[in-house]
Design an enzyme around this catalytic site. Structure first.
Site, PDB file in Angstrom:
ATOM      1  N   SER A   1      55.503  45.551  45.533  1.00 15.23           N
ATOM      2  CA  SER A   1      54.748  46.452  45.808  1.00 15.23           C
ATOM      3  C   SER A   1      53.889  46.586  47.627  1.00 15.23           C
ATOM      4  O   SER A   1      54.587  45.935  48.719  1.00 15.23           O
ATOM      5  CB  SER A   1      52.982  46.443  45.044  1.00 15.23           C
ATOM      6  OG  SER A   1      52.340  47.822  44.700  1.00 15.23           O
TER       7      SER A   1
ATOM      8  N   ARG B   1      39.773  50.825  38.529  1.00 11.86           N
ATOM      9  CA  ARG B   1      40.658  50.668  37.985  1.00 11.86           C
ATOM     10  C   ARG B   1      41.193  51.056  36.942  1.00 11.86           C
ATOM     11  O   ARG B   1      42.578  49.945  37.010  1.00 11.86           O
ATOM     12  CB  ARG B   1      40.052  48.586  38.029  1.00 11.86           C
ATOM     13  CG  ARG B   1      40.657  48.309  37.572  1.00 11.86           C
ATOM     14  CD  ARG B   1      41.662  46.977  38.342  1.00 11.86           C
ATOM     15  NE  ARG B   1      43.052  46.226  37.836  1.00 11.86           N
ATOM     16  CZ  ARG B   1      43.528  45.825  38.779  1.00 11.86           C
ATOM     17  NH1 ARG B   1      43.856  45.966  39.419  1.00 11.86           N
ATOM     18  NH2 ARG B   1      44.538  43.734  38.101  1.00 11.86           N
TER      19      ARG B   1
ATOM     20  N   ASP C   1      59.654  52.251  36.784  1.00 13.06           N
ATOM     21  CA  ASP C   1      58.202  52.003  37.737  1.00 13.06           C
ATOM     22  C   ASP C   1      57.860  53.886  38.287  1.00 13.06           C
ATOM     23  O   ASP C   1      58.858  54.097  38.499  1.00 13.06           O
ATOM     24  CB  ASP C   1      58.819  51.290  38.703  1.00 13.06           C
ATOM     25  CG  ASP C   1      57.514  50.898  39.610  1.00 13.06           C
ATOM     26  OD1 ASP C   1      56.440  52.261  39.736  1.00 13.06           O
ATOM     27  OD2 ASP C   1      58.016  50.088  40.149  1.00 13.06           O
TER      28      ASP C   1
ATOM     29  N   HIS D   1      55.810  49.634  36.995  1.00 13.12           N
ATOM     30  CA  HIS D   1      55.160  48.993  38.119  1.00 13.12           C
ATOM     31  C   HIS D   1      55.427  47.729  38.286  1.00 13.12           C
ATOM     32  O   HIS D   1      55.786  47.005  38.891  1.00 13.12           O
ATOM     33  CB  HIS D   1      53.928  49.377  38.835  1.00 13.12           C
ATOM     34  CG  HIS D   1      54.382  49.272  40.548  1.00 13.12           C
ATOM     35  ND1 HIS D   1      55.052  49.678  40.987  1.00 13.12           N
ATOM     36  CD2 HIS D   1      52.946  49.034  41.010  1.00 13.12           C
ATOM     37  CE1 HIS D   1      54.790  48.964  42.704  1.00 13.12           C
ATOM     38  NE2 HIS D   1      53.515  48.492  42.225  1.00 13.12           N
TER      39      HIS D   1
END
Length: 413
Positions: A160, A230, A325, A358
Site C-alpha cells: 500500500s 478508522r 482488493d 486490500h
C-alpha cells in the site's frame, strides 16, 4: 537486534528492542519548510553482511510503524505487523537479509511527529508540524541508512503506502537500490480514494475535541472523529465477499430492536476496531499520512507520463496485487508494470487470487508468500546473501477469529 530463546516459535526473530537515531542536519521538505532536527525510531532483524549488500528496508503503510517482526519484552503477545513475512526461514529470510523497519517521520510511535516537542517553542508541534510527503520519507530513510552504514539497499519493500515508498526509492536514489518490491499499491490515488481520505479527515477535524490540531494542550483526544475515520477506512480494506461471509446480516439479539445502537454484528465489529484505534493512534498523524497518500504521483513531474518518470530507475521490480482488493485493484499495479515495460525495466508481476481485499498483503496466503520468497531468492543471488537454509515457513492466522475481534492484523491502507 533480535535475541535468541529456545521457546521462541520457529520463524520468529524473537525479542526485539527498538532503537533511536537523532539527526541534527535540517531536512528540507517538499512543502517548502524544513525540520531543523528529528529522530527516527527503528528496529533491525538479522545481520548486515561483510559486503553491506544484504539490507532490506521495510516501509510501512498508513497505520504501521517500526515494529515489523518479533515481539517486545513488555508485550510478548503482540507480534510485529508483518511477522508472517519477516523472520528466519520466512519469505524475507533474516538468516540471509538485514531487515530494517522504521516509524516514518510524522508518525506517532516514537519518531518525530505532531505529538513531539518542538524545540523552538518547548510545546508539542500539534497543528504546526509540517505536511510530509513520500519523497520526504525517502530522504529521511536514506539518512537512516547512512547512519547504519548501508550505502545500497538489496531491496525496499512495502504494501500500500509502503509500496509507494519502495517505488519512490527507485526515483529519488536510483543508485542506492537494487530491487523494489511493491505490493498492493498504485502509481497514484484514484479520485475515489482521495474522496475517502477527505471524508476521514473531515471526521477528525470536525470533532470538537480536535481544537484545530492542538488538542494536546487541551488535554483532549478527538476520539470520536478518529474512530469514524478508522471505521470508514476499515470497510474499504476488506472485500464485500469477506464481510458478507463473516458477518452477513447477523444481529446480536433475537430480533430487530428498532433503535440506533448496535444491532448488527458488523456494526459491533467496526465500532470495536474504531475504539481500539482511537486509543493508540494520533489524529494529526492520521491527517499527515492520508495527505501523503493523496500527493503521491511520480508521473506528475513528467507531464503525466509514468513510463518517462520511471525511466530514471535502475532497480529491478517485483509487483503483486490481489484479486479482491477494490481500493488498490490489480489494474493499478498493471499500470505500473506496463509503464516499467515501456521504460525498458526488468519487472516481475504476480496477481494473487485472495478473498480478503486490500488487507490481503498482511495475511497468510501460501501462494503469495511463496511468490515473494521466490523473488527474494533471486535478490539473495544478486547480492550474495546466500541460499535458503530451510524450507519456507508460512505462519500466523488469517481472519479466523474476526467475529471475536481477535486474530486479525491491523489494517494498513
Amino acid at each position: 537486534m533480535s535475541t535468541t530463546n529456545a521457546t521462541i516459535a520457529p520463524g520468529s526473530v524473537g525479542e526485539v528492542v527498538p532503537q533511536r537515531a537523532a539527526f541534527a542536519e535540517p531536512l528540507a521538505l517538499k512543502a517548502g519548510r524544513a525540520l531543523s532536527g528529528y529522530e527516527l525510531v527503528f528496529e533491525t532483524y538479522g545481520e548486515l553482511n561483510a559486503a553491506r549488500s544484504n539490507a532490506v528496508l521495510v516501509c510501512h503503510a498508513l497505520s504501521g510503524n517500526h515494529h515489523v517482526a518479533g515481539f517486545h519484552r513488555d508485550n510478548p503477545g503482540k507480534a510485529g505487523w508483518w511477522d508472517n513475512m519477516v523472520g528466519p526461514g520466512k519469505a524475507v529470510d533474516t538468516n540471509r537479509f538485514f531487515v530494517i523497519g522504521l516509524n516514518n517521520l510524522g508518525g506517532c510511535h516514537g519518531s518525530t511527529g505532531p505529538a513531539s516537542i518542538d524545540p523552538a517553542t518547548g510545546k508539542r508541534y500539534g497543528a504546526s508540524f509540517p505536511v510530509v510527503t513520500v519523497e520526504d520519507w525517502v530522504e529521511s530513510q536514506a539518512r537512516l541508512l547512512d547512519h547504519l552504514g548501508v550505502r545500497r539497499l538489496a531491496a525496499a519493500m512495502g504494501g500500500s503506502l509502503g509500496g509507494m515508498q519502495a517505488l519512490q526509492w527507485t526515483l529519488s536514489h536510483p543508485d542506492r537500490i537494487a530491487h523494489a518490491v511493491v505490493i498492493a499499491a498504485a502509481p497514484k490515488l484514484s479520485t475515489q480514494n482521495i474522496a475517502f481520505n477527505d471524508v476521514a479527515r473531515q471526521a477528525i477535524v470536525s470533532d470538537p475535541d480536535f481544537h484545530g490540531g492542538d488538542f494536546y494542550s487541551h488535554n483532549t483526544v478527538p476520539a470520536r472523529g478518529l474512530k469514524l475515520a478508522r471505521m470508514l477506512g476499515h470497510i474499504t480494506y476488506l472485500s464485500e465477499d469477506l464481510l458478507g461471509s463473516k458477518f452477513g446480516r447477523e444481529i446480536k439479539g433475537e430480533d430487530y430492536g428498532f433503535h440506533y445502537d448496535v444491532e448488527f454484528e458488523i456494526e459491533s465489529y467496526l465500532r470495536y476496531q474504531g475504539d481500539k484505534f482511537a486509543q493508540i493512534f494520533d489524529a494529526n498523524t492520521y491527517l499527515l499520512m492520508t495527505k501523503a497518500l493523496d500527493y503521491f504521483d511520480p508521473a506528475r513531474a513528467a507531464d503525466g507520463d509514468l513510463a518517462r518518470a520511471l525511466g530514471a530507475a535502475q532497480a529491478q521490480f517485483f509487483l503483486a496485487s490481489f484479486s479482491s482488493d477494490w481500493r488498490f485493484p490489480p489494474e493499478r499495479s498493471r499500470e505500473v508494470v506496463e509503464a516499467l515495460v515501456k521504460a525498458g525495466k526488468s519487472v516481475s508481476y504476480a496477481e494473487i487470487d485472495a478473498p480478503h481485499g486490500h488487507d490481503a498483503f498482511l495475511l497468510d496466503n501460501a501462494l503469495y508468500h511463496r511468490t515473494v520468497a521466490a523473488y527474494f531468492d533471486r535478490i539473495a543471488a544478486d547480492v550474495g546473501a546466500g541460499a535458503r537454509a530451510r524450507p519456507l515457513i508460512i505462519g500466523g492466522a488469517e481472519l479466523e477469529e474476526m467475529k471475536g475481534y481477535a486474530g486479525t492484523r491491523e489494517a494498513e491502507p
